[in-house]
Motif scaffolding. Structure first.
Motif, PDB file in Angstrom:
ATOM      1  N   VAL A  75       0.809  -1.208  -0.012  1.00 28.74           N
ATOM      2  CA  VAL A  75       0.104   0.039   0.088  1.00 28.74           C
ATOM      3  C   VAL A  75       0.918   1.200   0.201  1.00 28.74           C
ATOM      4  N   TYR A  76       0.509   2.198  -0.876  1.00 32.71           N
ATOM      5  CA  TYR A  76       1.222   3.534  -0.952  1.00 32.71           C
ATOM      6  C   TYR A  76       0.535   4.501  -0.647  1.00 32.71           C
ATOM      7  N   THR A  77       0.671   5.264   0.567  1.00 31.44           N
ATOM      8  CA  THR A  77      -0.205   6.604   0.930  1.00 31.44           C
ATOM      9  C   THR A  77       0.500   6.975   1.802  1.00 31.44           C
ATOM     10  N   VAL A  78       0.325   8.345   2.279  1.00 38.07           N
ATOM     11  CA  VAL A  78       0.775   8.957   3.592  1.00 38.07           C
ATOM     12  C   VAL A  78      -0.311   9.301   4.594  1.00 38.07           C
ATOM     13  N   HIS A  79      -1.445   8.643   4.283  1.00 41.74           N
ATOM     14  CA  HIS A  79      -2.889   8.724   4.997  1.00 41.74           C
ATOM     15  C   HIS A  79      -3.014   7.569   5.763  1.00 41.74           C
ATOM     16  N   ASP A  80      -3.720   7.582   6.782  1.00 43.37           N
ATOM     17  CA  ASP A  80      -4.145   6.567   7.847  1.00 43.37           C
ATOM     18  C   ASP A  80      -4.859   5.479   7.187  1.00 43.37           C
ATOM     19  N   ILE A  81      -4.350   4.446   7.232  1.00 42.72           N
ATOM     20  CA  ILE A  81      -5.072   3.050   6.588  1.00 42.72           C
ATOM     21  C   ILE A  81      -5.665   2.339   7.738  1.00 42.72           C
ATOM     22  N   HIS A  82      -5.537   2.642   8.927  1.00 44.75           N
ATOM     23  CA  HIS A  82      -5.931   1.811  10.190  1.00 44.75           C
ATOM     24  C   HIS A  82      -7.565   1.938  10.118  1.00 44.75           C
ATOM     25  N   PRO A  83      -8.342   2.942   9.598  1.00 41.11           N
ATOM     26  CA  PRO A  83      -9.840   2.787   9.840  1.00 41.11           C
ATOM     27  C   PRO A  83     -10.440   1.470   8.957  1.00 41.11           C
ATOM     28  N   PHE A  84      -9.783   1.386   7.878  1.00 38.65           N
ATOM     29  CA  PHE A  84     -10.144   0.374   6.915  1.00 38.65           C
ATOM     30  C   PHE A  84      -9.331  -1.110   6.793  1.00 38.65           C
ATOM     31  N   LEU A  85      -7.954  -0.873   7.491  1.00 38.47           N
ATOM     32  CA  LEU A  85      -7.143  -2.177   7.551  1.00 38.47           C
ATOM     33  C   LEU A  85      -7.946  -3.611   7.997  1.00 38.47           C
ATOM     34  N   GLY A  86      -8.714  -3.308   8.719  1.00 37.45           N
ATOM     35  CA  GLY A  86      -9.292  -4.851   9.168  1.00 37.45           C
ATOM     36  C   GLY A  86     -10.583  -5.227   8.294  1.00 37.45           C
ATOM     37  N   GLU A  87     -11.461  -4.118   7.985  1.00 36.34           N
ATOM     38  CA  GLU A  87     -12.815  -4.529   7.343  1.00 36.34           C
ATOM     39  C   GLU A  87     -12.726  -4.553   5.978  1.00 36.34           C
ATOM     40  N   GLU A  88     -11.547  -3.894   5.372  1.00 37.31           N
ATOM     41  CA  GLU A  88     -11.504  -4.046   3.883  1.00 37.31           C
ATOM     42  C   GLU A  88     -10.078  -4.981   3.709  1.00 37.31           C
ATOM     43  N   LEU A  89      -8.694  -4.333   3.948  1.00 36.28           N
ATOM     44  CA  LEU A  89      -7.814  -5.291   3.525  1.00 36.28           C
ATOM     45  C   LEU A  89      -7.810  -6.723   4.008  1.00 36.28           C
ATOM     46  N   ALA A  90      -7.770  -6.736   5.502  1.00 32.60           N
ATOM     47  CA  ALA A  90      -7.841  -8.068   6.039  1.00 32.60           C
ATOM     48  C   ALA A  90      -8.858  -8.821   5.540  1.00 32.60           C
ATOM     49  N   ARG A  91     -10.063  -8.381   5.620  1.00 31.24           N
ATOM     50  CA  ARG A  91     -11.420  -9.071   5.339  1.00 31.24           C
ATOM     51  C   ARG A  91     -11.290  -9.927   4.043  1.00 31.24           C
ATOM     52  N   ARG A  92     -10.695  -8.863   3.064  1.00 29.63           N
ATOM     53  CA  ARG A  92     -10.776  -9.376   1.783  1.00 29.63           C
ATOM     54  C   ARG A  92      -9.504 -10.370   1.388  1.00 29.63           C
ATOM     55  N   GLY A  93      -8.612 -10.587   2.364  1.00 26.81           N
ATOM     56  CA  GLY A  93      -7.564 -11.498   2.104  1.00 26.81           C
ATOM     57  C   GLY A  93      -6.223 -10.752   1.901  1.00 26.81           C
ATOM     58  N   ALA A  94      -6.252  -9.468   1.527  1.00 28.69           N
ATOM     59  CA  ALA A  94      -4.940  -8.789   1.278  1.00 28.69           C
ATOM     60  C   ALA A  94      -3.961  -8.724   2.244  1.00 28.69           C
ATOM     61  N   ALA A  95      -4.334  -9.050   3.663  1.00 26.44           N
ATOM     62  CA  ALA A  95      -3.344  -9.113   4.658  1.00 26.44           C
ATOM     63  C   ALA A  95      -2.914 -10.474   5.047  1.00 26.44           C
ATOM     64  N   ARG A  96      -3.219 -11.578   4.102  1.00 28.15           N
ATOM     65  CA  ARG A  96      -2.897 -12.891   4.610  1.00 28.15           C
ATOM     66  C   ARG A  96      -1.261 -12.836   5.088  1.00 28.15           C
ATOM     67  N   HIS A  97      -0.523 -12.335   4.512  1.00 29.70           N
ATOM     68  CA  HIS A  97       0.847 -12.372   4.684  1.00 29.70           C
ATOM     69  C   HIS A  97       1.322 -10.924   5.321  1.00 29.70           C
ATOM     70  N   GLY A  98       0.398 -10.214   5.850  1.00 34.58           N
ATOM     71  CA  GLY A  98       0.702  -8.836   6.012  1.00 34.58           C
ATOM     72  C   GLY A  98       0.285  -7.727   5.102  1.00 34.58           C
ATOM     73  N   VAL A  99       0.404  -6.743   5.254  1.00 29.58           N
ATOM     74  CA  VAL A  99       0.382  -5.706   4.376  1.00 29.58           C
ATOM     75  C   VAL A  99       1.807  -4.801   4.375  1.00 29.58           C
ATOM     76  N   THR A 100       2.459  -4.413   3.438  1.00 30.83           N
ATOM     77  CA  THR A 100       3.493  -3.570   3.706  1.00 30.83           C
ATOM     78  C   THR A 100       3.021  -2.233   3.011  1.00 30.83           C
ATOM     79  N   TRP A 101       2.890  -1.190   4.274  1.00 36.77           N
ATOM     80  CA  TRP A 101       2.681   0.035   4.246  1.00 36.77           C
ATOM     81  C   TRP A 101       3.809   0.958   3.694  1.00 36.77           C
ATOM     82  N   GLN A 102       3.843   1.399   2.618  1.00 38.24           N
ATOM     83  CA  GLN A 102       5.127   2.197   2.196  1.00 38.24           C
ATOM     84  C   GLN A 102       4.512   3.738   2.166  1.00 38.24           C
ATOM     85  N   PHE A 103       5.096   4.509   2.878  1.00 41.46           N
ATOM     86  CA  PHE A 103       4.925   5.878   3.220  1.00 41.46           C
ATOM     87  C   PHE A 103       5.208   6.753   2.006  1.00 41.46           C
TER      88      PHE A 103
END
Length: 251
Positions: free
Chosen positions: A198-226
């Motif tokens: 993920v590439y953004t300078v904005h907070d991803i925590h509000p949708f990290l669980g319900e969108e990224l993790a729930r859909r399977g994108a965080a199966r091996h973790g998500v690399t947040w590039q600032f």
């Protein structure tokens, strides 16, 4: 549903997109895709030379180059981005990679918010190698929250100028849909992915669980590039890959 086109001699297929890059690549049967990351970004001209030397050193043609990740000093205007892409694509033409109006090489190009490079350069690159028993491998291009090739970025941007939690959620949902469509066309899935960036300078925590993790994108973790996406006005970008072998080499 995206279409794909094959490059049998180079061992991969790709999703046609815009002139500067394809939307993603997948190895053909009998090949695998490998990724190499530089320890630090290498300026564009020197990076192309390093990539050429690497490919020659392992006995692969330049046309086996199929994906890369770039780092730039800051966001481009649309005109500036096009000028940059023309110079980048010129080298691919010299390497015999361009096919008519198609550019088969997938790409991400983002802008580190802290300690940016002095000039655009390579962060990582990927290529095909023969492997009779290889499992499927793929890499999507980066996508921001705008549909490319259908007008200006500004005209197509989701929630333009809205970096509120609600606006960022809309952007993330659009980009996740793009990633899922590209993976489907490439024969990939979240279950097959080995990395999601993920590439953004904005907070991803509000949708990290319900969108990224729930859909399977965080199966091996998500690399947040600032980092910011490459074009002014874009705020969120992702890419995904499912690759069996990655290495890091000195810059």
């Amino acid at each position: 549903m995206y279409e794909t086109r094959e490059r049998p001699g180079d061992g991969y297929r790709y999703i046609p997109a815009v002139f500067q890059y394809s939307a993603g690549v997948a190895a053909l049967p009998g090949f695998r895709i490998e990724r190499v990351r530089f320890a630090d970004p290498v300026p564009l001209a020197a990076g192309f030379a390093r990539i050429a030397d690497h490919l020659k050193g392992i006995g692969r043609p330049l046309s086996a180059f199929c994906q890369c990740e770039l780092r730039s000093p800051g966001q481009f205007t649309e005109q500036g981005f096009r000028a940059f892409n023309l110079g980048y694509a010129k080298v691919l033409g010299e390497w015999g990679i361009l096919s008519g109006t198609d550019n088969p090489v997938a790409r991400s190009n983002v802008c580190p918010e802290l300690s940016p490079p002095a000039e655009p350069g390579f962060h990582a690159f990927a290529y095909t190698v023969p492997d009779a028993g290889a499992a499927p491998s793929f890499a999507t291009a980066g996508s921001g929250e705008s549909t490319e090739g259908k007008g200006s970025y500004e005209e197509q941007t989701i929630a333009l100028g809205d970096t509120s939690a609600a606006g960022m959620l809309r952007k993330a949902q659009f980009v996740l849909g793009e990633m899922e469509g590209r993976m489907q066309a490439l024969g990939g899935s979240w279950a097959m992915a080995t990395a999601a960036q993920v590439y953004t300078v904005h907070d991803i925590h509000p949708f990290l669980g319900e969108e990224l993790a729930r859909r399977g994108a965080a199966r091996h973790g998500v690399t947040w590039q600032f980092c910011r996406p490459p074009v002014l006005g874009l705020e969120y970008e992702m890419d995904v890959r499912g690759l069996p072998l990655e290495r890091v080499i000195p810059a």
